[in-house]
Scaffold this motif. Sequence first.
Motif, short mmCIF file in Angstrom:
data_model
loop_
_atom_site.label_atom_id
_atom_site.label_comp_id
_atom_site.label_asym_id
_atom_site.label_seq_id
_atom_site.Cartn_x
_atom_site.Cartn_y
_atom_site.Cartn_z
N ASP A 213 91.52 118.75 -0.42
CA ASP A 213 90.08 118.84 -0.56
C ASP A 213 89.41 119.11 0.78
OD1 ASP A 213 90.29 118.25 -3.27
OD2 ASP A 213 90.07 116.09 -2.96
N THR A 214 88.16 119.56 0.70
CA THR A 214 87.33 119.80 1.87
C THR A 214 86.05 118.99 1.73
OG1 THR A 214 88.17 122.06 2.14
CG2 THR A 214 86.10 121.54 3.23
N VAL A 215 85.66 118.31 2.80
CA VAL A 215 84.38 117.60 2.82
C VAL A 215 83.37 118.44 3.59
CG1 VAL A 215 83.13 115.58 3.66
CG2 VAL A 215 85.38 115.30 2.64
N VAL A 216 82.21 118.65 3.01
CA VAL A 216 81.12 119.36 3.69
C VAL A 216 79.91 118.45 3.72
CG1 VAL A 216 79.60 121.37 3.69
CG2 VAL A 216 81.99 121.62 2.98
N VAL A 217 79.48 118.08 4.92
CA VAL A 217 78.32 117.22 5.12
C VAL A 217 77.17 118.08 5.60
CG1 VAL A 217 77.43 115.14 6.23
CG2 VAL A 217 79.89 115.37 5.82
#
Length: 559
Positions: A167-171
């Motif tokens: 997964d990728t986290v984008v804040v």
Amino acid sequence: MDQLGEAAQTEQQVLALLPLLSLRSLSRYDQISLLQNLVGLSRAATRHALESNASPEEALKLLEQGRGLMARVSLESRTDVSRLDAAQAEAFTSARDSVRRYEKFMPSGSDGDPFSPMITWLLESHKRYLADQELQRIITTIQSDPRTQDFLDPPTLDEVRGVLGDDTVVVINAADGCDAFIIDNRSSNVKVMKLPLLTWDDLEAWTARSKAARPLIDVSMLSWLWNVVVHPVLDYLGFERDVAPGLLPPRIIWIATGPLCHLPLHAAGVYDGVSRTTMDYIISSYTPSLRALVASKKAKSVDLGGVKKALLVSMGYSPGLRPLPFAKKEVQNLSSVCSSMGLETVCLDESKRATVLAQIPGCGIFHFAGHATSDPIQPEDSGLVLYDGHLTVSDLLDQGIRANTAPFLGFLSACLTGAIDADDLTDEGVHLISAFQQIGFRHVVGTLWQVDDEICEIIASAIYRDLAEHGISDEVLYRGLHNATLALRDDWMKDEIFKENESQAKKELEIASRSVQISEARSRLVIAGHRHGKARSAGPKTGGRLVKADWIPFMHYGA
């Protein structure tokens, strides 16, 4: 040091002092009153830190440090103390439990003496303050040890990457100058990219437009959101529109901040027949913070062998509210599906608060089909509507979950369970979805605004069929929601309503809806203070076509 550097340093010093606010010693109402004065602080500090050449990881830590402060207190009950020695772990656990006991205190009436409840409340409040001070003393002692100096700090980059998998986290930091922080296992560092087309004035204008129009949606807003946020991020990550047959699209876990919390990143796109949209590229999930994400991922979750009980609650009839004929049908259908999976299925129809609260501990799945409310004045009073009142955010947090494993799924098939109608509390994430997440549910499915009764039944049935067919797992759940909403999205794009004008769309709103209903006074407040807030931007053309899009409000939070 220049003025920008001084501002950044001052903001960082203020953020470092936040633990001294003694939030644990305050009621949730007082916590909210206090935190409303800090709105935007961490977002501004993050932006200024980047401008002062701080590293992306340092800047992101500031953002995490000043957001979700109320949730941080709740999540302390799930803190891993295995790193501590036996004496420290015992001292911390005992002091934490002592504070929680006082959190639940409510003064009651007294025979004859009208001042007795107030005196008792003052005495108990003082005890809670002393308990909080003792807990803070123990935390300070633990953090003074070099081996545990980061105890209760925001999760480190290694901790986040350790639970991410593919997964990728984008804040998205929404400030006066917006940036996207990206964390994945393709890089050992936090990456940051500027979002120059995402301006504060445009964001405020579109947010005001969206809140005023809901449950209608302005198609122009979805296009704007795609052009200024989602497409630049996907392009930066190199995600392609089409994946190979049989492969799952990549997943982004979004952390939105500020006004962006009101907007559906998962539905952004250009809907002109070609369909360049978020859902054509990725699967979307959400989480309020990195801390909440790591807590969900690290929780000892359950698989098919561990989920033994499904608690299904239907409120087809709620006193004073519109009947929901599909709510009962929804639970009846899900009961059959859950039983086919070998689950102990407990169905409650038109139940009372105490009955539902008593059944939640020990369940692996909790499903609610009915009305819900979002309280713009006291968001901790937002709740699921039961026969004798609301099962509120505060009710859930006060009870918590006493279990060795995390419940797998909380499915809130009702309106506005993920809405934050208190604009100065967007970074606290006080809503029903986050409450279920905080008390231990690994996954929560809820809604960003009002939803249609029949569509709720369609979405829920599709997801549970997938769980029955493919087994209970993280991937099956979020893929199931993605596929169910994608199918509805595709039908929506072919529907006549998409081509009709605003007045025709409004006529369609007469169908049964799980709509929020609040008191007349609060309704006036929403209209005057929130839903018709003046938009300061001259940038976006906020007069586009309004349409119904019943698939958009559904969203997934969690692991």
